[in-house]
Design a protein around this motif. Sequence first.
Motif, short mmCIF file in Angstrom:
data_model
loop_
_atom_site.label_atom_id
_atom_site.label_comp_id
_atom_site.label_asym_id
_atom_site.label_seq_id
_atom_site.Cartn_x
_atom_site.Cartn_y
_atom_site.Cartn_z
N MET A 29 -30.08 14.26 5.23
CA MET A 29 -28.94 13.35 5.31
C MET A 29 -29.05 12.23 4.28
O MET A 29 -28.30 11.26 4.32
CB MET A 29 -28.85 12.77 6.73
CG MET A 29 -28.33 13.74 7.76
SD MET A 29 -26.66 14.30 7.38
CE MET A 29 -25.72 12.81 7.65
N GLN A 30 -30.00 12.33 3.36
CA GLN A 30 -30.23 11.25 2.41
C GLN A 30 -29.03 10.96 1.52
O GLN A 30 -28.75 9.79 1.24
CB GLN A 30 -31.44 11.56 1.53
CG GLN A 30 -32.73 11.42 2.28
CD GLN A 30 -33.90 11.76 1.39
OE1 GLN A 30 -34.09 12.91 1.06
NE2 GLN A 30 -34.66 10.76 1.02
N THR A 31 -28.33 11.97 1.06
CA THR A 31 -27.20 11.71 0.17
C THR A 31 -26.13 10.90 0.91
O THR A 31 -25.51 10.01 0.33
CB THR A 31 -26.59 13.01 -0.39
OG1 THR A 31 -26.27 13.89 0.69
CG2 THR A 31 -27.56 13.68 -1.35
N PHE A 32 -25.94 11.18 2.19
CA PHE A 32 -25.00 10.40 2.99
C PHE A 32 -25.43 8.94 3.03
O PHE A 32 -24.63 8.02 2.81
CB PHE A 32 -24.92 10.98 4.41
CG PHE A 32 -23.98 10.24 5.32
CD1 PHE A 32 -22.64 10.58 5.36
CD2 PHE A 32 -24.44 9.21 6.13
CE1 PHE A 32 -21.76 9.90 6.19
CE2 PHE A 32 -23.57 8.53 6.96
CZ PHE A 32 -22.23 8.87 7.00
N VAL A 33 -26.72 8.72 3.32
CA VAL A 33 -27.22 7.35 3.43
C VAL A 33 -27.18 6.63 2.08
O VAL A 33 -26.82 5.46 2.01
CB VAL A 33 -28.64 7.33 4.04
CG1 VAL A 33 -29.26 5.93 3.99
CG2 VAL A 33 -28.60 7.83 5.48
N PHE B 201 -30.57 9.51 -6.89
CA PHE B 201 -30.16 8.56 -5.85
C PHE B 201 -29.81 7.21 -6.47
O PHE B 201 -28.91 6.51 -6.00
CB PHE B 201 -31.27 8.35 -4.83
CG PHE B 201 -31.52 9.49 -3.88
CD1 PHE B 201 -30.76 10.64 -3.89
CD2 PHE B 201 -32.56 9.40 -2.97
CE1 PHE B 201 -31.01 11.68 -3.01
CE2 PHE B 201 -32.82 10.43 -2.08
CZ PHE B 201 -32.04 11.57 -2.10
N LEU B 202 -30.54 6.83 -7.52
CA LEU B 202 -30.29 5.54 -8.16
C LEU B 202 -28.89 5.48 -8.78
O LEU B 202 -28.17 4.50 -8.61
CB LEU B 202 -31.36 5.26 -9.22
CG LEU B 202 -32.76 5.02 -8.69
CD1 LEU B 202 -33.77 5.05 -9.83
CD2 LEU B 202 -32.84 3.71 -7.94
N SER B 203 -28.52 6.53 -9.50
CA SER B 203 -27.19 6.53 -10.11
C SER B 203 -26.10 6.64 -9.04
O SER B 203 -25.06 5.98 -9.15
CB SER B 203 -27.05 7.66 -11.13
OG SER B 203 -27.22 8.91 -10.52
N ALA B 204 -26.34 7.42 -8.02
CA ALA B 204 -25.33 7.60 -6.97
C ALA B 204 -25.08 6.30 -6.21
O ALA B 204 -23.92 5.93 -5.96
CB ALA B 204 -25.75 8.70 -6.01
N VAL B 205 -26.14 5.59 -5.83
CA VAL B 205 -25.95 4.34 -5.10
C VAL B 205 -25.29 3.31 -6.00
O VAL B 205 -24.44 2.53 -5.55
CB VAL B 205 -27.29 3.81 -4.50
CG1 VAL B 205 -28.20 3.23 -5.56
CG2 VAL B 205 -27.03 2.81 -3.39
N LEU C 259 -21.29 22.69 0.91
CA LEU C 259 -20.46 22.51 2.11
C LEU C 259 -20.88 21.28 2.90
O LEU C 259 -20.03 20.49 3.34
CB LEU C 259 -20.54 23.77 2.99
CG LEU C 259 -19.51 23.86 4.11
CD1 LEU C 259 -18.09 23.75 3.57
CD2 LEU C 259 -19.68 25.16 4.88
N ALA C 260 -22.18 21.08 3.05
CA ALA C 260 -22.67 19.90 3.76
C ALA C 260 -22.29 18.63 3.00
O ALA C 260 -21.90 17.62 3.62
CB ALA C 260 -24.18 19.98 3.94
N GLU C 261 -22.38 18.64 1.67
CA GLU C 261 -22.00 17.47 0.88
C GLU C 261 -20.51 17.17 1.03
O GLU C 261 -20.13 16.01 1.15
CB GLU C 261 -22.32 17.68 -0.61
CG GLU C 261 -23.77 17.64 -0.95
CD GLU C 261 -24.50 16.38 -0.55
OE1 GLU C 261 -23.88 15.29 -0.40
OE2 GLU C 261 -25.72 16.47 -0.37
N LEU C 262 -19.71 18.20 1.04
CA LEU C 262 -18.27 18.00 1.22
C LEU C 262 -17.99 17.34 2.56
O LEU C 262 -17.18 16.41 2.65
CB LEU C 262 -17.53 19.34 1.10
CG LEU C 262 -16.02 19.27 1.22
CD1 LEU C 262 -15.43 18.40 0.12
CD2 LEU C 262 -15.43 20.67 1.17
N PHE C 263 -18.66 17.78 3.61
CA PHE C 263 -18.49 17.17 4.93
C PHE C 263 -18.90 15.70 4.91
O PHE C 263 -18.19 14.83 5.41
CB PHE C 263 -19.30 17.94 5.98
CG PHE C 263 -19.27 17.28 7.33
CD1 PHE C 263 -18.14 17.36 8.12
CD2 PHE C 263 -20.37 16.57 7.79
CE1 PHE C 263 -18.10 16.73 9.36
CE2 PHE C 263 -20.34 15.95 9.02
CZ PHE C 263 -19.21 16.02 9.81
N LYS C 264 -20.06 15.41 4.32
CA LYS C 264 -20.55 14.03 4.26
C LYS C 264 -19.58 13.13 3.49
O LYS C 264 -19.29 12.01 3.89
CB LYS C 264 -21.93 13.98 3.59
CG LYS C 264 -23.04 14.66 4.36
CD LYS C 264 -24.31 14.64 3.52
CE LYS C 264 -25.26 15.74 3.86
NZ LYS C 264 -26.44 15.75 2.97
#
Length: 183
Positions: free
Chosen positions: A43-47, A102-106, A160-165
């Motif tokens: 769930m890290q990408t969500f967080v 994660f750094l670029s995404a946040v 699919l999980a990323e799309l949901f998040k």
Amino acid sequence: MDLLKTNSMQKVLKTFVLIFLGTMALTISAKLKIPFYPVPMTMQTFVVLFLGLAFGYKIGFATVSIYLLEGIIGIPVFSNSPEKGVGLVYFTGPTMGYLIGFLSAVFFAGYLNLKNNIFIIFSKLIFSVSTIYLFGVLWLGTLIGWDKPILELGVTPFLLAELFKICLLTILAKKIINFRKFI
């Protein structure tokens, strides 16, 4: 003068508390996983995106940086640590590119001006999370070889999980961003 000094100290303390809570959330989200090889689904990408939206790019980036530093120095905060190693040895494994992403995404989730348009919010979150996969695939290909099915190993199982998040974050984005007013 004393009031200004008190307000500054309160802001610094609040920032440290937010960073601590953010790194705890990232650690917990890393441990909630579906084991895949070579990269686990967590769930890290969500967080990470949530932290960018809620904390803004400065505190969000600091939070992810501290989280990565904790892992690099050997605190078992990463998904498969301590069972698959700790510290720099684990960090430089198959997930390093994703962790750096994660750094670029946040940053982008916190920096990009998210208007009220749900399609713009969705597009910007897609862009933000895509940077994780870009860095992840680049590192994974370099580490295990470009002759391997890199996209099938490091991207396709997670889409699919990323799309949901991202859909969930898009729906909650306005409320999450309003949290920044209290920071």
